[in-house]
Design an enzyme around this catalytic site. Structure first.
Site, PDB file in Angstrom:
ATOM      1  CB  SER A   7      -1.042   0.032   1.218  1.00  0.00           C
ATOM      2  OG  SER A   7      -1.556   1.374   1.291  1.00  0.00           O
ATOM      3  CG  HIS A  32      -4.172  -1.099  -2.036  1.00  0.00           C
ATOM      4  ND1 HIS A  32      -5.233  -1.784  -2.398  1.00  0.00           N
ATOM      5  CD2 HIS A  32      -4.651  -0.584  -1.042  1.00  0.00           C
ATOM      6  CE1 HIS A  32      -6.275  -1.803  -1.877  1.00  0.00           C
ATOM      7  NE2 HIS A  32      -5.899  -0.703  -1.007  1.00  0.00           N
ATOM      8  CG  ASP A  34      -5.137   2.859   0.508  1.00  0.00           C
ATOM      9  OD1 ASP A  34      -6.164   2.061   0.379  1.00  0.00           O
ATOM     10  OD2 ASP A  34      -4.117   2.577   1.180  1.00  0.00           O
ATOM     11  CG  MET A  36      -7.891   7.810   2.048  1.00  0.00           C
ATOM     12  SD  MET A  36      -7.357   7.392   3.578  1.00  0.00           S
ATOM     13  CE  MET A  36      -6.384   5.844   3.486  1.00  0.00           C
ATOM     14  CG  HIS A  65      -9.145   0.836  -1.448  1.00  0.00           C
ATOM     15  ND1 HIS A  65      -8.851   0.347  -0.083  1.00  0.00           N
ATOM     16  CD2 HIS A  65     -10.699   0.928  -1.216  1.00  0.00           C
ATOM     17  CE1 HIS A  65      -9.965   0.328   0.777  1.00  0.00           C
ATOM     18  NE2 HIS A  65     -10.925   0.495   0.137  1.00  0.00           N
ATOM     19  CG  MET A  67     -10.871   3.843   1.199  1.00  0.00           C
ATOM     20  SD  MET A  67     -10.080   3.505   2.687  1.00  0.00           S
ATOM     21  CE  MET A  67      -8.388   3.633   1.626  1.00  0.00           C
ATOM     22  CG  MET A 136     -11.720  -2.211   4.147  1.00  0.00           C
ATOM     23  SD  MET A 136     -10.103  -1.903   3.639  1.00  0.00           S
ATOM     24  CE  MET A 136      -9.570  -0.833   4.960  1.00  0.00           C
ATOM     25  CG  ASP A 174      -6.397  -2.372   3.024  1.00  0.00           C
ATOM     26  OD1 ASP A 174      -5.146  -2.541   3.634  1.00  0.00           O
ATOM     27  OD2 ASP A 174      -6.627  -1.609   2.256  1.00  0.00           O
TER      28      ASP A 174
END
Length: 222
Positions: A7, A32, A34, A36, A65, A67, A136, A174
């Site tokens: 990540s 990965h 993330d 956000m 991913h 989010m 998650m 994750d």
């Protein structure tokens, strides 16, 4: 084949290009990413322009991913930037099958994600459509959290659902995975392991990748 997805959230952002090349050379298959927005989760990271810059320097599979709230508004941006898979949270979309359809229409793989306190039943409407289901095992928003055992218990159940139904989706985990609990995690039947601080926070991220992969390869099944 079992796959490791370090990540990027835990990487040194001043050395992103170099750190990504280290883990790729060391055998990591996925990266990965993330995303956000500071709304769905209490943190703010980066957007499609950063993904686009990184895409020039890596051939890894970009596991993006999302989010974020209203993720559909950004599907095209991240696909254009080089995403290979878009993973959306079931908690952020009103019509999950339609979100999956939209992602596939852009020519990339589609994944769905559930938080630790979301029931597995939330993904049932798309079991025959998705390429990946991400469970998650920490609450999304920050790296370095401890794995929640109750959330981990969902993975064997999901594995059984896949076997009994003849589905083809990958199972990803994750949150809180490190070398100390990796074998416990692999026993659940997971396919893709996200690891953040356990890789990028190690003194030697390349060596950490190799140690993860050595264990994970023990669980490859024909």
């Amino acid at each position: 084949m079992k796959r490791l997805a370090p990540s990027m959230l835990s990487a040194d952002f001043a050395e992103l290009k170099e750190q990504i090349q280290i883990i790729e050379t060391s055998g990591a298959q996925y990266l990965h990413l993330d995303i956000m927005d500071g709304h769905f989760v209490p943190n703010l990271t980066f957007g499609a322009p950063v993904v686009k810059c990184l895409r020039k320097h890596s051939k890894m599979f970009f596991d993006v991913h999302l989010m974020i709230e209203q993720p559909e508004k950004y599907f095209n941006d991240f696909v254009s930037a080089g995403a290979d898979l878009l993973n959306v949270h079931v908690e952020t979309v009103d019509d999950l099958p339609e979100a999956v359809r939209q992602i596939h229409a852009l020519g990339v793989k589609a994944g769905v994600t559930i938080k630790p306190d979301t029931s597995l039943s939330a993904v049932y409407p798309v079991l025959d459509q998705v390429d990946m289901i991400l469970v998650m095992t920490v609450y999304p928003g920050f790296s370095g959290q401890k794995l929640i055992p109750e959330a981990l218990q969902k993975i064997p159940e999901l594995f059984r659902i896949r076997q009994n139904g003849g589905y083809r989706f990958d199972i990803e985990i994750d949150g809180g995975v490190g070398l100390q609990n990796l074998r416990q995690v692999m026993e659940t039947g997971v396919d893709v392991v996200v690891a953040g601080s356990a890789v990028f926070g190690a003194a030697d991220p390349g060596q950490a990748c190799q140690e993860f992969l050595t264990i994970m390869q023990e669980y490859d099944r024909a």
